[in-house]
Design a protein around this motif. Structure first.
Motif, PDB file in Angstrom:
ATOM      1  N   GLN A 132      13.459   0.177  88.288  1.00 20.19           N
ATOM      2  CA  GLN A 132      13.826   0.707  86.873  1.00 20.19           C
ATOM      3  C   GLN A 132      13.355  -0.303  86.065  1.00 20.19           C
ATOM      4  O   GLN A 132      14.326  -1.116  85.936  1.00 20.19           O
ATOM      5  CB  GLN A 132      15.078   1.049  86.773  1.00 20.19           C
ATOM      6  N   GLY A 133      12.215  -0.363  85.285  1.00 20.98           N
ATOM      7  CA  GLY A 133      11.969  -1.205  84.304  1.00 20.98           C
ATOM      8  C   GLY A 133      11.817  -2.813  84.967  1.00 20.98           C
ATOM      9  O   GLY A 133      11.083  -2.751  85.992  1.00 20.98           O
ATOM     10  N   GLU A 134      12.478  -3.732  84.622  1.00 20.59           N
ATOM     11  CA  GLU A 134      12.445  -5.032  85.217  1.00 20.59           C
ATOM     12  C   GLU A 134      13.352  -5.018  86.427  1.00 20.59           C
ATOM     13  O   GLU A 134      13.453  -5.983  87.178  1.00 20.59           O
ATOM     14  CB  GLU A 134      13.031  -6.048  84.375  1.00 20.59           C
ATOM     15  N   HIS A 135      14.058  -4.051  86.462  1.00 21.90           N
ATOM     16  CA  HIS A 135      15.371  -4.117  87.708  1.00 21.90           C
ATOM     17  C   HIS A 135      14.810  -3.506  88.754  1.00 21.90           C
ATOM     18  O   HIS A 135      14.198  -2.415  88.856  1.00 21.90           O
ATOM     19  CB  HIS A 135      16.473  -3.611  86.994  1.00 21.90           C
ATOM     20  N   ILE A 136      15.196  -3.892  89.868  1.00 21.61           N
ATOM     21  CA  ILE A 136      15.153  -3.196  91.097  1.00 21.61           C
ATOM     22  C   ILE A 136      16.497  -2.553  91.703  1.00 21.61           C
ATOM     23  O   ILE A 136      17.643  -3.300  91.728  1.00 21.61           O
ATOM     24  CB  ILE A 136      14.647  -4.317  92.320  1.00 21.61           C
ATOM     25  N   ILE A 137      16.540  -1.296  91.966  1.00 13.37           N
ATOM     26  CA  ILE A 137      17.726  -0.629  92.370  1.00 13.37           C
ATOM     27  C   ILE A 137      17.825  -0.420  93.700  1.00 13.37           C
ATOM     28  O   ILE A 137      16.912   0.290  94.212  1.00 13.37           O
ATOM     29  CB  ILE A 137      17.891   0.701  91.594  1.00 13.37           C
ATOM     30  N   CYS A 138      18.780  -1.043  94.563  1.00 12.66           N
ATOM     31  CA  CYS A 138      18.848  -0.977  95.626  1.00 12.66           C
ATOM     32  C   CYS A 138      20.144   0.119  96.045  1.00 12.66           C
ATOM     33  O   CYS A 138      21.159  -0.190  95.645  1.00 12.66           O
ATOM     34  CB  CYS A 138      19.249  -2.241  96.415  1.00 12.66           C
ATOM     35  N   THR A 139      20.194   0.962  97.164  1.00 18.01           N
ATOM     36  CA  THR A 139      21.197   1.839  97.631  1.00 18.01           C
ATOM     37  C   THR A 139      21.564   1.114  98.943  1.00 18.01           C
ATOM     38  O   THR A 139      20.567   1.054  99.719  1.00 18.01           O
ATOM     39  CB  THR A 139      20.632   3.237  97.522  1.00 18.01           C
ATOM     40  N   ARG A 140      22.915   1.140  99.148  1.00 21.05           N
ATOM     41  CA  ARG A 140      23.389   0.521 100.456  1.00 21.05           C
ATOM     42  C   ARG A 140      24.751   1.178 100.849  1.00 21.05           C
ATOM     43  O   ARG A 140      25.506   1.476  99.785  1.00 21.05           O
ATOM     44  CB  ARG A 140      23.265  -0.928 100.540  1.00 21.05           C
ATOM     45  N   PRO A 141      25.140   1.270 102.112  1.00 18.09           N
ATOM     46  CA  PRO A 141      26.175   2.023 102.422  1.00 18.09           C
ATOM     47  C   PRO A 141      27.335   0.853 102.378  1.00 18.09           C
ATOM     48  O   PRO A 141      27.295  -0.336 102.544  1.00 18.09           O
ATOM     49  CB  PRO A 141      26.069   2.469 103.790  1.00 18.09           C
ATOM     50  N   LEU A 142      28.575   1.307 102.156  1.00 23.60           N
ATOM     51  CA  LEU A 142      29.734   0.343 101.988  1.00 23.60           C
ATOM     52  C   LEU A 142      30.964   0.980 103.032  1.00 23.60           C
ATOM     53  O   LEU A 142      30.713   2.075 103.333  1.00 23.60           O
ATOM     54  CB  LEU A 142      30.413   0.464 100.735  1.00 23.60           C
ATOM     55  N   TYR A 143      31.742   0.289 103.319  1.00 23.09           N
ATOM     56  CA  TYR A 143      32.943   0.790 104.002  1.00 23.09           C
ATOM     57  C   TYR A 143      32.467   1.420 105.145  1.00 23.09           C
ATOM     58  O   TYR A 143      33.246   2.647 105.384  1.00 23.09           O
ATOM     59  CB  TYR A 143      34.048   1.383 103.050  1.00 23.09           C
ATOM     60  N   ALA A 144      31.964   1.071 106.004  1.00 23.07           N
ATOM     61  CA  ALA A 144      31.427   1.641 107.325  1.00 23.07           C
ATOM     62  C   ALA A 144      30.961   2.986 106.903  1.00 23.07           C
ATOM     63  O   ALA A 144      31.082   4.031 107.760  1.00 23.07           O
ATOM     64  CB  ALA A 144      32.694   1.490 108.200  1.00 23.07           C
ATOM     65  N   GLY A 145      30.114   3.124 105.882  1.00 23.59           N
ATOM     66  CA  GLY A 145      29.473   4.224 105.645  1.00 23.59           C
ATOM     67  C   GLY A 145      30.215   5.304 104.754  1.00 23.59           C
ATOM     68  O   GLY A 145      29.625   6.341 104.595  1.00 23.59           O
ATOM     69  N   LYS A 146      31.424   5.118 104.558  1.00 21.63           N
ATOM     70  CA  LYS A 146      32.146   6.083 103.863  1.00 21.63           C
ATOM     71  C   LYS A 146      31.701   6.169 102.442  1.00 21.63           C
ATOM     72  O   LYS A 146      32.181   7.118 101.545  1.00 21.63           O
ATOM     73  CB  LYS A 146      33.447   5.712 103.986  1.00 21.63           C
ATOM     74  N   ALA A 147      31.081   5.006 101.906  1.00 21.31           N
ATOM     75  CA  ALA A 147      30.604   5.354 100.583  1.00 21.31           C
ATOM     76  C   ALA A 147      29.151   4.545 100.440  1.00 21.31           C
ATOM     77  O   ALA A 147      28.844   3.925 101.137  1.00 21.31           O
ATOM     78  CB  ALA A 147      31.689   4.328  99.499  1.00 21.31           C
ATOM     79  N   VAL A 148      28.459   4.931  99.200  1.00 25.75           N
ATOM     80  CA  VAL A 148      27.399   4.149  99.180  1.00 25.75           C
ATOM     81  C   VAL A 148      27.397   3.634  97.543  1.00 25.75           C
ATOM     82  O   VAL A 148      28.165   3.814  96.713  1.00 25.75           O
ATOM     83  CB  VAL A 148      26.118   5.173  99.040  1.00 25.75           C
ATOM     84  N   GLU A 149      26.905   2.491  97.481  1.00 27.01           N
ATOM     85  CA  GLU A 149      26.561   1.881  96.048  1.00 27.01           C
ATOM     86  C   GLU A 149      25.359   1.394  95.668  1.00 27.01           C
ATOM     87  O   GLU A 149      24.379   1.313  96.695  1.00 27.01           O
ATOM     88  CB  GLU A 149      27.360   0.571  96.110  1.00 27.01           C
ATOM     89  N   LYS A 150      25.056   1.430  94.316  1.00 28.22           N
ATOM     90  CA  LYS A 150      23.554   1.242  93.896  1.00 28.22           C
ATOM     91  C   LYS A 150      23.901  -0.152  93.234  1.00 28.22           C
ATOM     92  O   LYS A 150      24.690  -0.215  92.310  1.00 28.22           O
ATOM     93  CB  LYS A 150      23.209   2.259  92.751  1.00 28.22           C
ATOM     94  N   ARG A 151      23.272  -0.971  93.573  1.00 28.75           N
ATOM     95  CA  ARG A 151      23.257  -2.516  92.999  1.00 28.75           C
ATOM     96  C   ARG A 151      21.755  -2.791  92.425  1.00 28.75           C
ATOM     97  O   ARG A 151      20.782  -2.390  92.942  1.00 28.75           O
ATOM     98  CB  ARG A 151      23.605  -3.429  94.102  1.00 28.75           C
ATOM     99  N   THR A 152      21.717  -3.510  91.209  1.00 25.40           N
ATOM    100  CA  THR A 152      20.496  -3.899  90.673  1.00 25.40           C
ATOM    101  C   THR A 152      20.259  -5.741  90.977  1.00 25.40           C
ATOM    102  O   THR A 152      21.345  -6.138  90.943  1.00 25.40           O
ATOM    103  CB  THR A 152      20.848  -4.057  89.152  1.00 25.40           C
ATOM    104  N   ILE A 153      19.134  -5.637  91.416  1.00 25.43           N
ATOM    105  CA  ILE A 153      18.950  -7.022  91.398  1.00 25.43           C
ATOM    106  C   ILE A 153      17.431  -7.401  90.814  1.00 25.43           C
ATOM    107  O   ILE A 153      16.786  -6.796  90.764  1.00 25.43           O
ATOM    108  CB  ILE A 153      18.639  -7.432  92.974  1.00 25.43           C
ATOM    109  N   GLN A 154      17.473  -8.785  90.329  1.00 25.06           N
ATOM    110  CA  GLN A 154      16.263  -9.146  89.703  1.00 25.06           C
ATOM    111  C   GLN A 154      15.471 -10.658  90.252  1.00 25.06           C
ATOM    112  O   GLN A 154      16.720 -11.118  90.595  1.00 25.06           O
ATOM    113  CB  GLN A 154      16.414  -9.358  88.478  1.00 25.06           C
ATOM    114  N   GLY A 155      14.533 -10.632  90.616  1.00 19.42           N
ATOM    115  CA  GLY A 155      14.077 -11.992  91.155  1.00 19.42           C
ATOM    116  C   GLY A 155      13.039 -12.629  90.338  1.00 19.42           C
ATOM    117  O   GLY A 155      12.449 -12.121  89.361  1.00 19.42           O
ATOM    118  N   SER A 156      12.645 -13.954  90.522  1.00 23.07           N
ATOM    119  CA  SER A 156      11.720 -14.727  89.773  1.00 23.07           C
ATOM    120  C   SER A 156      11.058 -15.650  90.825  1.00 23.07           C
ATOM    121  O   SER A 156      11.504 -15.817  91.914  1.00 23.07           O
ATOM    122  CB  SER A 156      12.395 -15.393  88.766  1.00 23.07           C
ATOM    123  N   PRO A 157       9.816 -16.053  90.657  1.00 19.49           N
ATOM    124  CA  PRO A 157       9.388 -16.945  91.477  1.00 19.49           C
ATOM    125  C   PRO A 157       9.925 -18.080  92.255  1.00 19.49           C
ATOM    126  O   PRO A 157       9.663 -18.753  92.993  1.00 19.49           O
ATOM    127  CB  PRO A 157       8.011 -17.426  90.871  1.00 19.49           C
TER     128      PRO A 157
END
Ligand code: FAD
Length: 334
Positions: A132-157
């Motif tokens: 999404q634009g400059e951001h990478i949105i990652c989805t991952r499960p939490l609390y042994a699969g009872k919830a999911v979160e979306k986290r944003t991460i950005q990297g550089s060289p």
């Protein structure tokens, strides 16, 4: 600014692991231009040109633009220090802004080492990835699969974003592009002196299908009652070309090896079909298999909690039901 995405191709028994292609497909989700996707792989011996060509062809067919290879005897089997040093060398040479590894034993060990060395951020066990634009949105499960979160991460060289992806979750995106500009680069590499050596690797499940990548899993619980009780499950798995897994109950009882354990403290699996035989469905077990596409439960207790998440339930004795299923599938498939 470099917009290179580096994926790592895991090799096992001279085959690329499926998650290697999923990492390339995940990279394709977050780039417009395929030229940005590069992959590296390590060898334990002198390069066999035919083998490299085979790997390259398979990776190119999934979207890799350039393949970097390093060949050295230190890399014969996974060695944390040796692999870290080789990967560090690739990263400083290629300067990617994102690194994608499988969330496998290797990726789980290597990812944090790289994140620490490059003072970079890491997101683990990612099941979906979008740009999404400059951001990478990652989805991952939490609390042994009872919830999911979306986290944003950005990297550089200089501080690449490190992402490990859960096997069997990112759909493969084979490409039609056959431009001849795809290439293989053998990186010159002088390894450091290692502080430890791996003398021997003892493979417990040699020759068997890897649980985390199996499309069909037949899993046994305490209801299987003995090590011999796993035999009908092995037969069903063999007819379906699947793998055998287990609950911790079965492992604790000594019916099978802990390497088969699925759940919160075992392996997390996402097969197309999960067949739970004599497993009650404790929350810690569900944490490892509830994302399976289709869940079939066989249990003689109609109140067993596993039926709450099962798509299909069979109330009955697994020693009667499993052989009937094996015979029916054998007729159907052979
Ligand atoms: P049981 O709960 O004893 O269930 C056996 C089932 O078999 C019953 O439902 C019974 O009706 C059925 N059955 C019996 N005979 C037959 C028959 N002939 N035919 C059909 N059905 C039959 N568990 C995991 O699996 N994975 C984990 O990673 C894990 N991590 C844990 C972490 C922690 C911190 C803790 C506290 C527990 C963890 N557990 C884990 C254990 C979990 O809580 C359960 O104890 C375990 O999953 C139970 O295993 P089970 O379903 O095989 O056995």
């Amino acid at each position: 600014m470099s917009r290179t995405l580096l994926t790592y191709a895991e090799i096992r028994h001279h085959q690329l692991r499926q998650v290697s292609f999923e990492a390339v497909s995940a990279a394709a989700h977050i780039v417009q231009d395929q030229d940005q996707i590069v992959t590296c792989l390590f060898y334990g011996s002198a390069e066999d040109p035919a083998e490299v060509e085979r790997y390259a062809k398979e990776l190119f067919a999934h979207g890799t633009k350039r393949l970097y290879t390093i060949a050295h005897t230190d890399l014969e089997t996974y060695h944390a220090e040796a692999y870290f040093q080789a990967f560090h060398h690739v990263v400083t040479t290629v300067q990617p802004h994102v690194i994608l590894l499988g969330h496998t034993a290797l990726g789980r060990d290597l990812g944090p080492r790289l994140a620490s060395a490059f003072q970079a951020g890491q997101l683990s066990d990612v099941t979906d990835i979008q740009q999404q634009g400059e951001h990478i949105i990652c989805t991952r499960p939490l609390y042994a699969g009872k919830a999911v979160e979306k986290r944003t991460i950005q990297g550089s060289p200089t501080r690449p974003a490190i992402i490990t992806i859960r096997p069997n979750n990112i759909p493969l995106q084979p490409v039609q592009d056959t431009t001849p500009s795809r290439d293989v680069v053998a990186l010159p590499y002088t390894p450091p002196t290692l502080r430890s050596i791996v003398r021997e690797v003892v493979r417990k499940t040699s020759g068997k299908l890897d649980l985390s990548e199996a499309k069909i899993i037949v899993s046994g619980g305490r209801g299987v009652k003995s090590a011999e009780g796993f035999q009908p499950l092995e037969e069903l798995a063999s007819v379906l070309q699947g793998a055998v897994g287990a609950s911790r109950g079965a492992c604790d009882a000594g019916y099978c090896d802990y390497g088969l354990q699925i759940g919160q403290t075992g392996k997390v699996v996402t097969p197309e079909i999960y067949i739970a035989c004599g497993i009650s469905g404790a929350i810690q077990h569900l944490a490892g298999m509830s994302s399976s596409r289709v869940i079939i439960a066989i249990n003689k207790d109609p109140e067993a909690p596993i039926f709450k998440i099962a798509d299909y339930g069979i109330v009955g004795d697994l020693f009667e039901v499993v052989p009937l299923l094996t015979a029916a599938f054998r007729d159907l498939l052979q």
